[in-house]
Scaffold this motif. Structure first.
Motif, PDB file in Angstrom:
ATOM      1  N   HIS A 122       0.851  -1.177   0.000  1.00 19.16           N
ATOM      2  CA  HIS A 122       0.000   0.000   0.000  1.00 19.16           C
ATOM      3  C   HIS A 122       0.894   1.237   0.000  1.00 19.16           C
ATOM      4  N   VAL A 123       0.785   2.058  -1.026  1.00 16.25           N
ATOM      5  CA  VAL A 123       1.617   3.264  -1.155  1.00 16.25           C
ATOM      6  C   VAL A 123       0.710   4.465  -1.459  1.00 16.25           C
ATOM      7  N   PRO A 124      -0.041   4.926  -0.462  1.00 21.30           N
ATOM      8  CA  PRO A 124      -0.951   6.054  -0.689  1.00 21.30           C
ATOM      9  C   PRO A 124      -0.203   7.334  -1.001  1.00 21.30           C
ATOM     10  N   GLY A 125      -0.914   8.241  -1.632  1.00 21.25           N
ATOM     11  CA  GLY A 125      -0.352   9.527  -2.013  1.00 21.25           C
ATOM     12  C   GLY A 125      -1.023  10.031  -3.275  1.00 21.25           C
ATOM     13  N   HIS A 126      -0.848   9.306  -4.364  1.00 19.14           N
ATOM     14  CA  HIS A 126      -1.533   9.650  -5.618  1.00 19.14           C
ATOM     15  C   HIS A 126      -3.033   9.420  -5.466  1.00 19.14           C
ATOM     16  N   THR A 127      -3.401   8.299  -4.865  1.00 15.44           N
ATOM     17  CA  THR A 127      -4.749   8.061  -4.326  1.00 15.44           C
ATOM     18  C   THR A 127      -4.562   7.381  -2.972  1.00 15.44           C
ATOM     19  N   HIS A 128      -5.628   7.392  -2.181  1.00 19.06           N
ATOM     20  CA  HIS A 128      -5.501   6.837  -0.831  1.00 19.06           C
ATOM     21  C   HIS A 128      -5.283   5.327  -0.840  1.00 19.06           C
ATOM     22  N   GLY A 129      -5.866   4.647  -1.835  1.00 15.14           N
ATOM     23  CA  GLY A 129      -5.725   3.197  -1.902  1.00 15.14           C
ATOM     24  C   GLY A 129      -4.698   2.721  -2.913  1.00 15.14           C
ATOM     25  N   HIS A 130      -3.877   3.629  -3.405  1.00 11.60           N
ATOM     26  CA  HIS A 130      -2.874   3.263  -4.406  1.00 11.60           C
ATOM     27  C   HIS A 130      -1.946   2.180  -3.858  1.00 11.60           C
ATOM     28  N   SER A 131      -1.560   1.251  -4.725  1.00  6.80           N
ATOM     29  CA  SER A 131      -0.667   0.178  -4.321  1.00  6.80           C
ATOM     30  C   SER A 131       0.304  -0.126  -5.447  1.00  6.80           C
ATOM     31  N   MET A 132       1.332  -0.865  -5.113  1.00  6.35           N
ATOM     32  CA  MET A 132       2.257  -1.381  -6.123  1.00  6.35           C
ATOM     33  C   MET A 132       2.399  -2.876  -5.895  1.00  6.35           C
ATOM     34  N   ILE A 133       2.808  -3.564  -6.937  1.00  5.96           N
ATOM     35  CA  ILE A 133       2.904  -5.009  -6.875  1.00  5.96           C
ATOM     36  C   ILE A 133       4.323  -5.442  -7.221  1.00  5.96           C
ATOM     37  N   GLU A 134       4.892  -6.283  -6.384  1.00  6.66           N
ATOM     38  CA  GLU A 134       6.211  -6.856  -6.651  1.00  6.66           C
ATOM     39  C   GLU A 134       6.025  -8.245  -7.251  1.00  6.66           C
ATOM     40  N   VAL A 135       6.682  -8.481  -8.358  1.00  8.65           N
ATOM     41  CA  VAL A 135       6.753  -9.825  -8.933  1.00  8.65           C
ATOM     42  C   VAL A 135       8.096 -10.388  -8.517  1.00  8.65           C
ATOM     43  N   VAL A 136       8.058 -11.358  -7.625  1.00 14.43           N
ATOM     44  CA  VAL A 136       9.254 -11.810  -6.922  1.00 14.43           C
ATOM     45  C   VAL A 136      10.300 -12.371  -7.882  1.00 14.43           C
ATOM     46  N   LYS A 137       9.889 -13.173  -8.821  1.00 13.75           N
ATOM     47  CA  LYS A 137      10.843 -13.811  -9.730  1.00 13.75           C
ATOM     48  C   LYS A 137      11.599 -12.794 -10.579  1.00 13.75           C
ATOM     49  N   LEU A 138      10.961 -11.665 -10.852  1.00 13.60           N
ATOM     50  CA  LEU A 138      11.580 -10.622 -11.668  1.00 13.60           C
ATOM     51  C   LEU A 138      12.357  -9.604 -10.847  1.00 13.60           C
ATOM     52  N   ASN A 139      12.207  -9.654  -9.512  1.00 13.65           N
ATOM     53  CA  ASN A 139      12.762  -8.611  -8.640  1.00 13.65           C
ATOM     54  C   ASN A 139      12.352  -7.233  -9.167  1.00 13.65           C
ATOM     55  N   ALA A 140      11.049  -7.084  -9.394  1.00 14.13           N
ATOM     56  CA  ALA A 140      10.525  -5.891 -10.052  1.00 14.13           C
ATOM     57  C   ALA A 140       9.260  -5.401  -9.371  1.00 14.13           C
ATOM     58  N   LEU A 141       9.116  -4.077  -9.365  1.00 17.05           N
ATOM     59  CA  LEU A 141       7.924  -3.416  -8.850  1.00 17.05           C
ATOM     60  C   LEU A 141       7.155  -2.790 -10.007  1.00 17.05           C
ATOM     61  N   PHE A 142       5.840  -2.995 -10.012  1.00 16.10           N
ATOM     62  CA  PHE A 142       4.960  -2.342 -10.974  1.00 16.10           C
ATOM     63  C   PHE A 142       4.162  -1.321 -10.157  1.00 16.10           C
ATOM     64  N   VAL A 143       4.473  -0.040 -10.371  1.00 13.27           N
ATOM     65  CA  VAL A 143       4.161   0.971  -9.364  1.00 13.27           C
ATOM     66  C   VAL A 143       3.037   1.929  -9.748  1.00 13.27           C
ATOM     67  N   GLY A 144       2.411   1.746 -10.914  1.00 12.77           N
ATOM     68  CA  GLY A 144       1.341   2.665 -11.283  1.00 12.77           C
ATOM     69  C   GLY A 144       1.845   4.100 -11.324  1.00 12.77           C
ATOM     70  N   ASP A 145       1.110   5.003 -10.690  1.00 13.42           N
ATOM     71  CA  ASP A 145       1.484   6.420 -10.686  1.00 13.42           C
ATOM     72  C   ASP A 145       2.105   6.849  -9.362  1.00 13.42           C
ATOM     73  N   PHE A 146       2.746   5.921  -8.685  1.00 14.32           N
ATOM     74  CA  PHE A 146       3.458   6.228  -7.449  1.00 14.32           C
ATOM     75  C   PHE A 146       4.772   6.949  -7.760  1.00 14.32           C
ATOM     76  N   VAL A 147       5.636   6.303  -8.522  1.00 18.38           N
ATOM     77  CA  VAL A 147       6.952   6.846  -8.859  1.00 18.38           C
ATOM     78  C   VAL A 147       7.173   6.697 -10.361  1.00 18.38           C
ATOM     79  N   PHE A 148       7.754   7.741 -10.951  1.00 15.07           N
ATOM     80  CA  PHE A 148       8.200   7.697 -12.343  1.00 15.07           C
ATOM     81  C   PHE A 148       9.713   7.917 -12.374  1.00 15.07           C
TER      82      PHE A 148
END
Length: 203
Positions: A122-148
């Motif tokens: 859960h990474v609120p800021g852009h929206t209150h319920g904004h979240s990001m998802i980590e795909v463990v095998k890729l060691n990667a975060l899919f972050v939406g509009d949290f960070v560019f």
């Protein structure tokens, strides 16, 4: 495991396909349904899942059409469920068609996808319920509009909060700096790069 990206025509939003062995997780299906569906057909996926980082129209525009065609599970963070159902607050009322998604499943820690190990944050800021998802095998975060790349998402929209954004950024920097970051707009980056050069992190 592979990652493919489609840059949609509406606000250049990035839709990501994370897939392996005919199982695909789609993150933030944007406006270009025909291109998204063409990729699905080309790859002949057996299972499809959708994750929405947040409820803004550029990130959810093809969700209804995909759900209608494939009856695939749709997930988001549980704190974003209300925004998905409110066209005025999720900003879709400003465009041609209200977008109401009342079938998404609220999740807080991981997704029900045995073939793809995930972690949710859960990474609120852009929206209150904004979240990001980590795909463990890729060691990667899919972050939406949290960070560019060297930027962050806007904090002047319904349910946005700049103080929540800074708190979320403070938690982000404690994660593995080798993590790849796939944002909702623009180019891929890394956490190491953002720690070094993002002015909102180095404030």
């Amino acid at each position: 495991m592979k990652v493919e990206k489609i840059v949609n025509s509406f606000i250049d939003e990035n839709t990501y396909f994370i897939y392996e062995n005919k199982v695909c997780l789609i993150v933030d299906p944007g406006s270009d349904f025909e291109r998204i569906d063409a990729f699905i057909q080309e790859q002949e996926f057996d299972k499809i899942y959708i994750y929405l980082t947040h409820a803004h129209p550029d990130h959810i525009a093809s969700c209804q059409a995909l759900y209608d065609k494939y009856h695939c599970p749709v997930y988001t963070h549980e704190l974003e469920l209300d925004l998905l159902k409110q066209p005025i607050k999720n900003l879709s009322a400003s465009f041609d068609e209200d977008m109401v998604i009342d079938y998404a499943q609220g999740k807080t820690t991981s997704l029900d996808i045995p073939e793809i190990e995930t972690k949710l944050y859960h990474v609120p800021g852009h929206t209150h319920g904004h979240s990001m998802i980590e795909v463990v095998k890729l060691n990667a975060l899919f972050v939406g509009d949290f960070v560019f790349y060297h930027e962050i998402g806007r904090c002047d929209l319904p349910t946005s909060d700049i103080n929540e954004m800074y708190e979320s950024l403070d938690k982000l920097v404690l994660m593995d700096p080798k993590l790849a970051i796939y944002p909702g707009h623009g180019q891929m980056t890394t956490l190491k790069e953002e720690i070094a050069h993002n002015p909102y992190i180095n404030r």
